[in-house]
Design an enzyme around this catalytic site. Structure first.
Site, PDB file in Angstrom:
ATOM      1  N   GLU A  28       0.360  -3.469  23.646  1.00 18.48           N
ATOM      2  CA  GLU A  28       1.134  -2.224  23.773  1.00 18.48           C
ATOM      3  C   GLU A  28       0.735  -1.464  25.029  1.00 18.48           C
ATOM      4  OE1 GLU A  28       0.899  -0.026  20.083  1.00 18.48           O
ATOM      5  OE2 GLU A  28       1.905  -1.608  18.987  1.00 18.48           O
ATOM      6  N   ARG A  53       1.081  -3.318  12.463  1.00 18.61           N
ATOM      7  CA  ARG A  53       0.360  -3.590  13.706  1.00 18.61           C
ATOM      8  C   ARG A  53       0.978  -4.834  14.332  1.00 18.61           C
ATOM      9  NH1 ARG A  53      -1.140   0.870  13.588  1.00 18.61           N
ATOM     10  NH2 ARG A  53      -3.271   1.684  13.619  1.00 18.61           N
ATOM     11  N   ALA A  86       6.245   5.428  14.737  1.00 13.96           N
ATOM     12  CA  ALA A  86       6.576   5.578  13.310  1.00 13.96           C
ATOM     13  C   ALA A  86       6.074   6.891  12.715  1.00 13.96           C
ATOM     14  CB  ALA A  86       6.046   4.392  12.514  1.00 13.96           C
ATOM     15  N   GLY A  96       0.850  -1.196   0.000  1.00 17.37           N
ATOM     16  CA  GLY A  96       0.000   0.000   0.000  1.00 17.37           C
ATOM     17  C   GLY A  96       0.882   1.241   0.000  1.00 17.37           C
ATOM     18  N   HIS A 126       5.952   2.444  19.293  1.00 18.39           N
ATOM     19  CA  HIS A 126       4.938   2.818  18.283  1.00 18.39           C
ATOM     20  C   HIS A 126       5.041   4.317  17.929  1.00 18.39           C
ATOM     21  CE1 HIS A 126       0.737   1.518  16.623  1.00 18.39           C
ATOM     22  NE2 HIS A 126       1.328   2.372  15.816  1.00 18.39           N
TER      23      HIS A 126
HETATM   24  C1  DGY Z   1      -1.557   4.707  12.330  1.00 23.55           C
HETATM   25  O1  DGY Z   1      -1.866   5.835  11.948  1.00 23.55           O
HETATM   26  O2  DGY Z   1      -2.260   3.719  12.103  1.00 23.55           O
HETATM   27  C2  DGY Z   1      -0.251   4.547  13.059  1.00 23.55           C
HETATM   28  O3  DGY Z   1      -0.086   3.311  13.632  1.00 23.55           O
HETATM   29  C3  DGY Z   1      -0.041   5.659  14.076  1.00 23.55           C
HETATM   30  O4  DGY Z   1       0.270   6.772  13.348  1.00 23.55           O
END
Ligand code: DGY
Length: 323
Positions: free
Chosen positions: A266, A237, A287, A155, A285
């Site tokens: 988490e 995830r 990112a 994606g 978490h």
């Molecule tokens: C999301 O947006 O799904 C991320 O895991 C957090 O930014």
């Protein structure tokens, strides 16, 4: 005026824009989600909910929200929301796609490089006063340049990770539920099935959403297909990867290393087997956690919420059939 519950402090400008059009109740703890009973109580009185991936917006919460019209999730992933239940009740569910793509891809790469070259382990080694001399065998890692990168889930974020790989002259493989010829051509990626990808890749980076089908997509069997020199990265995830199986594969050195930004639970329990290993880099978490991206996510979540409350079609809606 509409009433809104916001489950965590987000960027000031986004909160201000919501306050200009709605009465806002804000959960005050910046570091933890509202307890379940608070969420169930607050949702009863509101038209709109701005929530995070840490809030389980399941049938019980949705049904408690008798006047609820919009659920605006401050994340692109929406596995924390029971979308089918919301749709059945005519409640709009919105998310924040696109704005976090590049920031998340950057962090997947930070994990990849750190795990390949043992950056965190080496930093700890030096700080602990264990470094005695430059040494030919010290902290040997894996080369990234020219290696094969396997992207699971091609994606937006998977493709952004692939774009960066071109600079490292990597061979790029991808697996997905369907072939994506245009995206594949843009980065020179090859479509293969998951098993072939796991066998051939030096680096495997996971970018699928969490669904029933992707739960434990990478388990003991899949890890067994990977090369002993391979590195697994997960910024998607946690439950897409079986954490127990990964810990075992890493402990037995059946793969070289891993980099995780996400976990099955988490935060992970302090005694989680993954945290005891030195061949893994772990992050909480983060990112999408850059100042600019988190501000964009907040603004997008606010715009989605307000549009839905005004009776307009929100710019980023997960369940347009609920309109
Ligand atoms: C999301 O947006 O799904 C991320 O895991 C957090 O930014």
């Amino acid at each position: 005026m509409s009433r809104v519950y916001v489950t965590r402090a987000i960027a000031d400008e986004a909160l201000a824009s919501i306050r200009a059009e709605a009465e806002v109740e804000l959960w005050p703890d910046p570091d933890a989600p509202p307890p379940r009973e608070v969420l169930l109580r607050e949702v009863r009185a509101v038209d709109g909910l701005l929530c995070l991936l840490t809030d389980a917006i399941d049938a019980e919460v949705i049904e408690a929200g008798e006047g609820l019209r919009v659920i605006s999730n401050y994340a692109v992933g929406h596995d924390n929301v029971d979308v089918a239940c919301a749709t059945a009740r005519g409640i709009l569910v919105c998310n924040t796609p696109g704005v976090l793509t590049e920031t998340t891809a950057d962090l997947a790469w930070a994990l990849l490089m750190a795990a390949a070259r043992r950056v965190v382990e080496a930093d700890g080694y030096l700080r602990a006063g264990r470094w005695r001399s430059w040494s030919p065998q010290l902290m040997l890692g894996q080369d990234v340049q020219g290696a094969t990168l396997g992207i699971v889930g091609f994606g937006r974020i998977g493709q952004a990770v692939a774009r960066r790989a071109r600079g490292f002259e990597m061979r790029i493989l991808y697996s997905d539920i369907a072939r994506k010829p245009e995206a594949e051509e843009a980065v020179g990626a090859e479509f293969v099935d998951l098993r072939a990808l796991l066998r051939a890749s030096d680096f495997v980076s996971v970018h699928t959403p969490l669904t029933e089908e992707t739960h434990h997509l990478i388990g003991a069997e899949e890890l067994a297909l990977m090369k002993p020199t391979a590195v697994l990265i997960n910024t998607a995830r946690g439950p897409v990867v079986d954490g127990g199986a990964l810990a075992e594969a890493l402990r037995e050195r059946r793969i070289f290393g891993a980099g995780l930004d996400v976990f099955e639970s988490e935060p992970p329990a302090p005694d989680d087997a993954l945290l005891k290993l030195d061949n893994i880099v772990v992050l909480p978490h983060i990112a999408s956690a850059s100042v600019a991206t988190r501000t964009r996510m907040a603004m997008m979540a606010a715009e989605n919420l307000l549009a839905g409350l005004r009776g307009e079609s929100p710019p980023h809606i997960v369940n347009p059939e609920a309109l």
